[in-house]
Each structure stands twice: as C-alpha cells, then as structure tokens.
Design a protein around this motif. Structure first.
Motif, PDB file in Angstrom:
ATOM      1  N   GLN A  99      14.020 -18.261  22.995  1.00 30.84           N
ATOM      2  CA  GLN A  99      12.589 -17.638  23.659  1.00 30.84           C
ATOM      3  C   GLN A  99      11.908 -17.063  22.890  1.00 30.84           C
ATOM      4  OE1 GLN A  99      17.229 -16.551  24.973  1.00 30.84           O
ATOM      5  NE2 GLN A  99      15.556 -16.360  27.639  1.00 30.84           N
ATOM      6  N   ALA A 100      10.786 -16.762  23.860  1.00 29.67           N
ATOM      7  CA  ALA A 100       9.674 -16.155  23.302  1.00 29.67           C
ATOM      8  C   ALA A 100       9.265 -15.472  22.879  1.00 29.67           C
ATOM      9  CB  ALA A 100       8.597 -17.166  23.616  1.00 29.67           C
ATOM     10  N   ASP A 101       9.974 -14.599  24.616  1.00 30.95           N
ATOM     11  CA  ASP A 101      10.118 -13.103  24.437  1.00 30.95           C
ATOM     12  C   ASP A 101      10.258 -12.528  24.195  1.00 30.95           C
ATOM     13  OD1 ASP A 101      12.799 -14.318  26.615  1.00 30.95           O
ATOM     14  OD2 ASP A 101      12.191 -13.068  28.452  1.00 30.95           O
ATOM     15  N   ARG A 102      12.093 -12.907  23.567  1.00 27.91           N
ATOM     16  CA  ARG A 102      12.773 -12.200  22.185  1.00 27.91           C
ATOM     17  C   ARG A 102      12.290 -12.209  20.677  1.00 27.91           C
ATOM     18  NH1 ARG A 102      17.324 -11.013  25.369  1.00 27.91           N
ATOM     19  NH2 ARG A 102      17.603 -11.951  27.566  1.00 27.91           N
ATOM     20  N   VAL A 103      12.707 -10.742  20.268  1.00 26.84           N
ATOM     21  CA  VAL A 103      13.151 -10.759  18.954  1.00 26.84           C
ATOM     22  C   VAL A 103      14.689 -11.612  18.302  1.00 26.84           C
ATOM     23  CG1 VAL A 103      12.739  -9.541  16.696  1.00 26.84           C
ATOM     24  CG2 VAL A 103      11.002  -9.028  18.636  1.00 26.84           C
ATOM     25  N   PHE A 104      14.175 -12.463  17.505  1.00 29.23           N
ATOM     26  CA  PHE A 104      15.432 -12.483  16.406  1.00 29.23           C
ATOM     27  C   PHE A 104      15.268 -12.102  14.962  1.00 29.23           C
ATOM     28  CE2 PHE A 104      15.023 -15.451  20.394  1.00 29.23           C
ATOM     29  CZ  PHE A 104      15.769 -15.667  20.811  1.00 29.23           C
ATOM     30  N   VAL A 105      16.928 -12.735  14.466  1.00 33.79           N
ATOM     31  CA  VAL A 105      17.400 -11.639  13.368  1.00 33.79           C
ATOM     32  C   VAL A 105      16.171 -12.677  12.334  1.00 33.79           C
ATOM     33  CG1 VAL A 105      19.232 -11.961  11.755  1.00 33.79           C
ATOM     34  CG2 VAL A 105      19.354 -10.619  14.256  1.00 33.79           C
ATOM     35  N   PRO A 106      15.512 -13.610  11.727  1.00 30.69           N
ATOM     36  CA  PRO A 106      15.140 -13.848  10.881  1.00 30.69           C
ATOM     37  C   PRO A 106      13.760 -13.360  11.136  1.00 30.69           C
ATOM     38  CG  PRO A 106      16.199 -16.000  12.101  1.00 30.69           C
ATOM     39  CD  PRO A 106      17.010 -14.691  13.227  1.00 30.69           C
ATOM     40  N   GLN A 107      13.556 -13.362  12.456  1.00 28.19           N
ATOM     41  CA  GLN A 107      11.617 -12.486  12.297  1.00 28.19           C
ATOM     42  C   GLN A 107      12.585 -10.904  11.308  1.00 28.19           C
ATOM     43  OE1 GLN A 107      12.414 -14.138  16.440  1.00 28.19           O
ATOM     44  NE2 GLN A 107       9.597 -13.267  16.456  1.00 28.19           N
ATOM     45  N   ALA A 108      13.448 -10.315  12.152  1.00 30.56           N
ATOM     46  CA  ALA A 108      13.236  -9.429  11.626  1.00 30.56           C
ATOM     47  C   ALA A 108      13.500  -8.971  10.008  1.00 30.56           C
ATOM     48  CB  ALA A 108      14.316  -8.426  12.138  1.00 30.56           C
ATOM     49  N   LEU A 109      14.252  -9.808   9.712  1.00 28.50           N
ATOM     50  CA  LEU A 109      14.062 -10.655   7.857  1.00 28.50           C
ATOM     51  C   LEU A 109      12.550 -10.555   7.097  1.00 28.50           C
ATOM     52  CD1 LEU A 109      17.616 -12.323   7.933  1.00 28.50           C
ATOM     53  CD2 LEU A 109      17.580 -10.069   8.284  1.00 28.50           C
ATOM     54  N   GLU A 110      12.324 -11.218   7.560  1.00 28.89           N
ATOM     55  CA  GLU A 110      11.189 -11.649   7.272  1.00 28.89           C
ATOM     56  C   GLU A 110       9.810 -10.523   7.523  1.00 28.89           C
ATOM     57  OE1 GLU A 110       7.166 -14.674   7.969  1.00 28.89           O
ATOM     58  OE2 GLU A 110       8.641 -14.678   9.581  1.00 28.89           O
TER      59      GLU A 110
ATOM     60  N   GLY B 109      25.286  -8.517  -0.947  1.00 26.14           N
ATOM     61  CA  GLY B 109      26.524  -8.162   0.519  1.00 26.14           C
ATOM     62  C   GLY B 109      26.087  -8.752   1.631  1.00 26.14           C
ATOM     63  N   PHE B 110      24.857  -9.236   1.380  1.00 29.26           N
ATOM     64  CA  PHE B 110      24.528  -9.743   2.703  1.00 29.26           C
ATOM     65  C   PHE B 110      23.920 -11.088   2.753  1.00 29.26           C
ATOM     66  CE2 PHE B 110      21.348 -10.069   5.856  1.00 29.26           C
ATOM     67  CZ  PHE B 110      21.817  -9.704   6.989  1.00 29.26           C
ATOM     68  N   ALA B 111      24.266 -11.661   3.787  1.00 24.60           N
ATOM     69  CA  ALA B 111      23.920 -13.157   3.936  1.00 24.60           C
ATOM     70  C   ALA B 111      23.563 -13.045   5.302  1.00 24.60           C
ATOM     71  CB  ALA B 111      24.419 -13.896   3.432  1.00 24.60           C
ATOM     72  N   PHE B 112      22.489 -13.949   6.108  1.00 19.80           N
ATOM     73  CA  PHE B 112      22.041 -14.480   7.398  1.00 19.80           C
ATOM     74  C   PHE B 112      22.096 -16.247   6.559  1.00 19.80           C
ATOM     75  CE2 PHE B 112      19.761 -15.864  10.888  1.00 19.80           C
ATOM     76  CZ  PHE B 112      20.520 -15.534  11.804  1.00 19.80           C
ATOM     77  N   ILE B 113      22.499 -16.824   8.065  1.00 22.63           N
ATOM     78  CA  ILE B 113      23.052 -17.828   8.111  1.00 22.63           C
ATOM     79  C   ILE B 113      22.747 -18.554   9.849  1.00 22.63           C
ATOM     80  CG2 ILE B 113      25.234 -18.373   8.385  1.00 22.63           C
ATOM     81  CD1 ILE B 113      25.082 -21.081   7.476  1.00 22.63           C
ATOM     82  N   SER B 114      21.422 -19.332  10.007  1.00 27.85           N
ATOM     83  CA  SER B 114      20.872 -19.500  10.791  1.00 27.85           C
ATOM     84  C   SER B 114      21.865 -20.863  11.876  1.00 27.85           C
ATOM     85  CB  SER B 114      20.059 -20.604  11.585  1.00 27.85           C
ATOM     86  OG  SER B 114      19.583 -21.435  12.533  1.00 27.85           O
ATOM     87  N   LEU B 115      22.717 -21.252  12.801  1.00 30.79           N
ATOM     88  CA  LEU B 115      23.470 -22.100  13.495  1.00 30.79           C
ATOM     89  C   LEU B 115      22.579 -23.297  13.165  1.00 30.79           C
ATOM     90  CD1 LEU B 115      25.996 -22.479  15.196  1.00 30.79           C
ATOM     91  CD2 LEU B 115      24.166 -22.524  17.267  1.00 30.79           C
TER      92      LEU B 115
END
Length: 339
Positions: free
Chosen positions: A126-137, A158-164
C-alpha cells in the motif's frame, strides 16, 4: 466428472444457511497444505477465501491454516529443532499510516541488549503506508532472504527481518488479493501466526477488535508457550501512548486480558512528515520525539513482559526505560556490518 479433492472444503463453508459449517483444525490444515502445494485451482482458491471471510473465520480454522502454512515452510533440516536462540517472534504486516513505525526501534533495543527478535512481515503493498523494510533501510539495515540467514543474523546481532516474499512466496501473493476480490482474506490473519523459527514468545498486532479473540485462541490451539495480542497503532504491534492499550495474553492454556495505561493525557496529531530518517536520529540522540520515544519504550515494555524479563506493567516500563538510557549507540553500525 469426478469431484476435485478440494471441493469438499468449499462445500462445507458455503452449503447454504443451514448446511454450511466451519472447518476443523485438521481440515483447515489440510486445505492450506493443498493450496501451498499448488493442488488447488484459482477459482477454488477465490471461492474458499471469500466464503471463509464472509462466514467469519473461527480460531480452529485460523490455527489449522497457520499450521498448514508452517508445514509448508518447514525448518531447514540442518538448523535442528531449535535453530537459534530467538526469544520473540514479531509479526509486522500492517504498515503505518498515521505515525512512523517506532516499534522497529523497540525490537532493535531488545536485540542490542542480547534479547534476540525475529521479525517477519510484508515489504509493502500500500503506497500510503510505511513498512518495516523502509524503516530498516533508513537505519542502514537489510532484511534477510532465508531462514538460514535469519538464524545467522540472530546469532550475530540478535535481530533479523524476513519478508513474507522470501518466507512463503505464495502467501505473499495472496496478501495482495484484496484489490482483486474486494475483501480482506483470512491470509492476513494467518501470516501473523507463522512463527517460522519457533520462538517461545509471540507478539502480534491487530487492528479489528473482533480478531483479538481469534488470534488469542488460535495461539492456544497451536500450542504456543506464550503469546500476546495488542490492538496496536494502525494494526501493528505498537503501543499507542495516547490511548490505554488492551493486551490479550495466552500463557500455555491460560488466557487473560490486561490494560496498559495511556502515557499521555492528550492525543497527538497525525504525523504529517513521516520521514523514516527520524528513526535513526532518535536512536542516536540527535532529536527529541515525545510521541516516538513513548511509543518505543511502551512497546518495548510489552515485549519485555512477553519475554519474561519483567513481571508487571510498572517493572516492564522501568526496564524498557533503563535499556534505552543504556543503549549501545554504536549497535546500528555493528548490526549493519555483515561478515
């Protein structure tokens, strides 16, 4: 013409007002296994998801679908039954629209103090929302692309994010069906229950109040040792410091609710800036964010209690504050540097 093996599940869900019924856990599990094995026709998938949504999913159906998805994902054999010392599974699929995803800093705060967190979610639809990958970048961090890589990162920082998208590509595709079928499908609920590395504690955010109980009971049916469900800001597992926060707990077979108090007496306006660069500035102490800091600490407090690091709301809030005051300022640089 011989009936398709999947047709029975559709018939169970849609056979009129007196003939329809909910699926059992085992039926829902098998249905998801067939879907992810490519054994279901597109028209059947659309009918199945729509009928279940209109009927309203039961906890047993959601738990069964989630277990079927877990079966399909599996754990890489060489990781063993306990692949990494992950303490908390954190699902993040909603995106943020009114405020920045401050909860990302909550997870990183825990990780920087030796409390490993696996986060999984979407990389944005959704273009009107900020998602985790944008924050991580913006923080200089990168998602992982496999459970093997996730396990390695959990051991390293101690941290990892994986996209669906990388965790289960078909489920990622199904998450984008709402503009096509016009309804939010049960998949949006199922993905929050995946817990792909079998963490002992789970943290889930829910927007629609009616799904609190579904999530809570589904975690019990899945045998999750500990899980908490939060009516989070925008549907993410983030405590809105302007409002009281209802947390629904599942501890083994026991279930109870807890209300965490608001941290402010007045509401903050919608954030019109939404610049993700502010996340790094807050971590580095280069800016003051009244709402953001309260959201970071309030969310971290819930996570700490879920991880057994505090036994009360007051103790959890105090522990989160102490961790923030003693956060390793160079940790972001360390986490961004992979071998």
């Amino acid at each position: 013409m011989e009936e398709h093996p999947f047709a029975g599940y559709i018939r169970a869900l849609g056979k009129g007002p007196h003939g329809k019924r909910a699926l059992s856990f085992d039926e829902a599990r098998r249905a998801m296994q067939m879907i992810l094995a490519g054994e279901v026709l597109p028209i059947q998938l659309g009918a199945f998801l729509t009928l279940m949504r209109v009927k309203i999913e039961t906890p047993a159906e959601i738990a069964g679908l989630a277990q079927g998805a877990r079966d399909a994902i599996g754990l890489p054999a060489h990781l063993g039954p306990h692949p990494a010392a992950v303490r908390l599974d954190w699902s993040a699929y909603a995106g943020k629209r009114r405020q920045l995803p401050w909860f990302v800093l909550s997870a990183l705060l825990l990780a920087s103090h030796g409390l490993p967190v696996l986060m999984h979610g979407t990389d944005g639809y959704q273009a009107d929302r900020v998602f985790v990958p944008q924050a991580l970048e913006a923080l200089g961090l990168q998602p992982v692309t496999s459970l093997e890589e996730a396990s390695a990162e959990l051991g390293r920082c101690g941290f990892a994010f994986i996209s669906l998208r990388h965790l289960q590509p078909m489920l990622h595709e199904f998450m984008g069906l709402k503009p096509i079928i016009g309804l939010r499908s049960p998949i949006h609920t199922v993905v929050r229950l995946l817990n792909p590395l079998q963490a002992p504690a789970m943290l889930q955010g829910v927007f629609h109040p009616g799904y609190h109980d579904v999530h809570q009971e589904a975690t019990r049916l899945l045998g999750q040792p500990l899980a908490c469900v939060v009516k989070g800001d925008g549907g993410e597992a983030e405590r809105n410091p302007d409002n009281p926060c209802r947390v629904k707990w599942t501890v083994g077979q026991e279930q109870f609710d807890e209300e965490w108090p608001a941290l402010f007496s007045t509401r903050h306006p919608k954030d019109e800036d939404m610049s993700v660069q502010r996340l790094a500035a807050l971590w580095r102490g280069e800016s003051e964010e009244e709402y953001g800091l309260a959201a970071v600490l309030g969310t971290a407090a819930i996570a700490l209690k879920a991880m057994g690091e505090a036994d009360s709301i007051e103790a959890a809030q105090a522990r989160a504050t102490a961790l923030w005051q003693h956060r390793p300022m160079d940790w972001l640089a360390h986490a961004a540097t992979r071998g």
